[in-house]
Design a protein around this motif. Structure first.
Motif, mmCIF file in Angstrom:
data_model
loop_
_atom_site.group_PDB
_atom_site.id
_atom_site.type_symbol
_atom_site.label_atom_id
_atom_site.label_comp_id
_atom_site.label_asym_id
_atom_site.label_seq_id
_atom_site.Cartn_x
_atom_site.Cartn_y
_atom_site.Cartn_z
ATOM 1 N N SER A 88 0.854 -1.191 0.000
ATOM 2 C CA SER A 88 0.000 0.000 0.000
ATOM 3 C C SER A 88 0.887 1.237 0.000
ATOM 4 O O SER A 88 2.102 1.141 0.259
ATOM 5 C CB SER A 88 -0.897 0.022 1.250
ATOM 6 O OG SER A 88 -0.114 0.218 2.416
ATOM 7 N N GLY A 89 0.263 2.381 -0.252
ATOM 8 C CA GLY A 89 1.006 3.635 -0.170
ATOM 9 C C GLY A 89 1.543 3.852 1.235
ATOM 10 O O GLY A 89 2.675 4.320 1.427
ATOM 11 N N HIS A 90 0.736 3.519 2.225
ATOM 12 C CA HIS A 90 1.193 3.697 3.607
ATOM 13 C C HIS A 90 2.355 2.776 3.948
ATOM 14 O O HIS A 90 3.268 3.163 4.679
ATOM 15 C CB HIS A 90 0.025 3.464 4.574
ATOM 16 C CG HIS A 90 -0.664 4.751 4.911
ATOM 17 N ND1 HIS A 90 -0.463 5.904 4.197
ATOM 18 C CD2 HIS A 90 -1.540 5.068 5.884
ATOM 19 C CE1 HIS A 90 -1.190 6.882 4.734
ATOM 20 N NE2 HIS A 90 -1.854 6.399 5.754
ATOM 21 N N TYR A 114 -2.150 14.371 2.521
ATOM 22 C CA TYR A 114 -3.235 13.408 2.663
ATOM 23 C C TYR A 114 -3.479 13.136 4.165
ATOM 24 O O TYR A 114 -2.522 12.901 4.914
ATOM 25 C CB TYR A 114 -2.820 12.150 1.916
ATOM 26 C CG TYR A 114 -3.641 10.922 2.153
ATOM 27 C CD1 TYR A 114 -4.980 10.876 1.775
ATOM 28 C CD2 TYR A 114 -3.071 9.792 2.731
ATOM 29 C CE1 TYR A 114 -5.722 9.725 1.983
ATOM 30 C CE2 TYR A 114 -3.808 8.641 2.926
ATOM 31 C CZ TYR A 114 -5.132 8.620 2.558
ATOM 32 O OH TYR A 114 -5.855 7.483 2.755
ATOM 33 N N ASN A 161 -3.204 16.235 -1.461
ATOM 34 C CA ASN A 161 -4.560 15.699 -1.368
ATOM 35 C C ASN A 161 -5.179 16.203 -0.055
ATOM 36 O O ASN A 161 -4.578 15.998 0.992
ATOM 37 C CB ASN A 161 -4.464 14.164 -1.344
ATOM 38 C CG ASN A 161 -5.796 13.467 -1.191
ATOM 39 O OD1 ASN A 161 -6.848 14.083 -1.210
ATOM 40 N ND2 ASN A 161 -5.736 12.155 -1.035
ATOM 41 N N ASP A 186 5.781 12.492 -2.329
ATOM 42 C CA ASP A 186 4.618 11.640 -2.610
ATOM 43 C C ASP A 186 3.963 12.210 -3.877
ATOM 44 O O ASP A 186 3.413 13.309 -3.861
ATOM 45 C CB ASP A 186 3.661 11.683 -1.417
ATOM 46 C CG ASP A 186 2.407 10.837 -1.633
ATOM 47 O OD1 ASP A 186 2.073 10.521 -2.795
ATOM 48 O OD2 ASP A 186 1.732 10.503 -0.632
ATOM 49 N N SER A 208 0.988 6.052 -3.721
ATOM 50 C CA SER A 208 -0.086 5.096 -3.528
ATOM 51 C C SER A 208 -0.499 4.658 -4.934
ATOM 52 O O SER A 208 -1.076 5.439 -5.690
ATOM 53 C CB SER A 208 -1.261 5.757 -2.814
ATOM 54 O OG SER A 208 -2.368 4.870 -2.859
ATOM 55 N N THR A 210 -2.688 2.673 -5.534
ATOM 56 C CA THR A 210 -4.133 2.500 -5.385
ATOM 57 C C THR A 210 -4.927 3.516 -6.211
ATOM 58 O O THR A 210 -6.062 3.253 -6.604
ATOM 59 C CB THR A 210 -4.470 2.732 -3.890
ATOM 60 O OG1 THR A 210 -3.546 1.999 -3.082
ATOM 61 C CG2 THR A 210 -5.875 2.343 -3.565
ATOM 62 N N LYS A 211 -4.338 4.677 -6.441
ATOM 63 C CA LYS A 211 -5.067 5.794 -7.038
ATOM 64 C C LYS A 211 -4.859 5.797 -8.556
ATOM 65 O O LYS A 211 -5.232 4.843 -9.209
ATOM 66 C CB LYS A 211 -4.639 7.105 -6.371
ATOM 67 C CG LYS A 211 -4.522 7.020 -4.832
ATOM 68 C CD LYS A 211 -5.851 6.838 -4.143
ATOM 69 C CE LYS A 211 -5.740 6.538 -2.652
ATOM 70 N NZ LYS A 211 -4.879 7.395 -1.861
HETATM 71 C C1 LIG Z 1 -4.195 7.258 -0.627
HETATM 72 C C2 LIG Z 1 -2.947 8.020 -0.418
HETATM 73 C C3 LIG Z 1 -1.903 7.500 0.362
HETATM 74 C C4 LIG Z 1 -2.002 6.165 1.070
HETATM 75 O O1 LIG Z 1 -2.051 5.127 0.149
HETATM 76 P P1 LIG Z 1 -2.761 3.702 0.435
HETATM 77 O O2 LIG Z 1 -2.507 2.960 -0.823
HETATM 78 O O3 LIG Z 1 -4.203 3.982 0.705
HETATM 79 O O4 LIG Z 1 -2.069 3.132 1.629
HETATM 80 C C5 LIG Z 1 -0.760 8.253 0.512
HETATM 81 N N1 LIG Z 1 -0.629 9.458 -0.079
HETATM 82 C C6 LIG Z 1 -1.621 10.001 -0.825
HETATM 83 C C7 LIG Z 1 -1.434 11.331 -1.455
HETATM 84 C C8 LIG Z 1 -2.809 9.309 -1.021
HETATM 85 O O5 LIG Z 1 -3.783 9.849 -1.768
#
Ligand SMILES: *Cc1c(COP(=O)(O)O)cnc(C)c1O
Length: 429
Positions: A88-90, A114, A161, A186, A208, A210-211
């Motif tokens: 994950s991003g975290h 974020y 964000n 980031d 992340s 994920t986005k």
């Molecule tokens: C969502 C997000 C994160 C965390 O990422 P995850 O994949 O949800 O752990 C970190 N930084 C930014 C800018 C984000 O939008």
């Protein structure tokens, strides 16, 4: 041969970097190597892999060929030397900081981040003894003033964000260089399509996945990119990189791996020991998503600018925070750092306050009411009634999540349909 020397463009790298047809089967798509472990040739081969004398696959917690395609692809798009994909991003942020900081150390972070990162830095990281010192991206001197002998890194977001803050990466990069600490950026909201932080002085880029990189709202993932720019040995401040590692018979990672030592340290120490590995299936989905990153990002930006312009003229709307608008406070920085567009995410203040926010999220039909951004689908959230509900009004406003604020992540649908849906929500009785 001219062809061999040609450096591929961004669109070509997004489709091809890191991947080639599978040598054993000819499969054109990258196979999902859904295996925990890899067979050693013999005992010597196993020993050389474990001793870091040879590169190769051992166990999917430490590395996997499907994940390696994703790592090479994002490293190529960002202009870095190497990457490490994680769960994950975290998880990416934990591994970066664990590689850089010892208990009692400090790092400086922009206070416009974020919300999940603000929580992680204020609470989880403090329990590891890593102390965040907040600085204000609207006051660059506050970063310089925050530097102490304990500072080990500076952390910012390129586009923050959710407020649409464009950070002056180059100016903060200069402060990091003067302090001789790495600048971590980031780059989740911008993606390398819109901005490459390494060009402006970033030493480490995190995402992340994920986005927007995965882009379809189907997989959680994160990545660390090593720019290869930082001299880890100069001040002997980073023991993971510049001191002999007992777990690898005394190897000094910076001496052995040079300009990709940070990525190696994150893998063979951080990921190996902390364990947040990315599944090969998620790596496959995210790499496939990246093939269309340039097309999707441009549509996200074009749609978002049209929506922001429309919203800023609506009688129900008090303000729109989107750096693509000429009237926006960050418009000049946006023209320098994200000239192709300002991404998909914006915040909007509604004249009708809390009730208007609830009404809007309740009456839209095309938009999905979710705690996410960066999907092909348009997404909406009213932080005051959801993610920030537990805070007082004063705390909500401080966090940029006042009762009147709605966050939008504009998708790649037809912009006329997105605008019609917002009109439905704004005018509902
Ligand atoms: C969502 C997000 C994160 C965390 O990422 P995850 O994949 O949800 O752990 C970190 N930084 C930014 C800018 C984000 O939008």
């Amino acid at each position: 041969m001219a062809d061999a020397e040609r450096i591929p463009g961004f669109n070509t790298l997004a489709v091809h970097a890191g991947a080639k047809p599978d040598p054993t089967t000819g499969a054109r798509a990258t196979p999902i190597y859904q295996t925990t472990s890899f067979v050693f040739d013999d005992v010597e081969h196993a020993a050389s892999l474990f001793g870091l004398q040879a590169f190769g696959n051992i166990y999917t917690r430490i590395g996997n060929p499907t994940c390696a395609v994703l790592e090479e692809r994002v490293a190529a798009l960002e202009g870095g030397t190497a990457g490490l994909a994680v769960a994950s991003g975290h998880a990416a942020q934990v591994i970066v900081m664990q590689t850089l900081l010892m208990p009692g150390d400090e790092f400086i972070a922009s206070k416009k981040l974020y919300g999940g990162s603000i929580n992680q830095f204020n609470h989880a990281f403090k329990s590891f003894g890593w102390n965040v010192v907040w600085a204000d991206p609207d006051d660059i001197a506050s970063f310089e003033a925050a530097v102490t002998p304990k500072t080990k890194a500076i952390f910012i977001e390129s586009i923050a964000n959710p407020g649409g803050v464009i950070t002056d990466i180059e100016a903060i990069g200069k402060i990091a260089r003067k302090a001789n600490v790495p600048l971590i950026v980031d780059n989740t909201l911008a993606t390398p399509y819109l901005c490459k932080p390494i060009d402006y002085g970033a030493d480490i880029v995190v995402h992340s996945l994920t986005k927007f990189l995965g882009g379809h709202g189907n997989s959680i993932g994160g990545i660390i990119i090593d720019a290869g720019t930082f001299n880890w040995s100069r001040d002997k401040k980073y023991p993971m990189l510049c001191e002999p590692r007992p777990e690898y018979s005394g190897i000094v990672l910076h001496e052995t791996f040079g300009n990709f030592a940070f990525a190696i340290a994150c893998r063979v120490l951080g990921l190996r020991d902390l364990g947040p590995a990315l599944s090969p299936f998620n790596a496959f989905l995210i790499s496939t998503g990246i093939e269309t990153l340039p097309l999707r990002m441009q549509r996200h930006c074009d749609n978002a600018l049209a929506v922001a312009t429309w919203l800023s003229q609506r009688p129900e709307v008090a303000w729109v925070s989107y750096p693509g608008l000429a009237s926006d406070k960050y418009h000049a920085l946006a023209q320098k750092y994200v000239p192709k567009g300002c991404g998909a995410v914006m915040t909007v203040g509604l004249k009708g306050g809390f009730e208007a926010g609830v009404k809007l999220v309740s009456n839209v039909k095309l938009f999905s009411h979710v705690a996410n951004i960066g999907d092909t689908k348009s997404l909406i959230i009213h932080p005051a009634s959801t993610t920030h509900k537990q805070l007082s009004d004063a705390q909500k406003i401080q966090a940029g999540a006042g009762p009147d604020v709605v966050r939008l992540s504009i998708g790649i649908e037809d912009k006329e349909d997105i605008i019609a849906d917002l009109e439905l929500g704004l005018t509902a009785k």
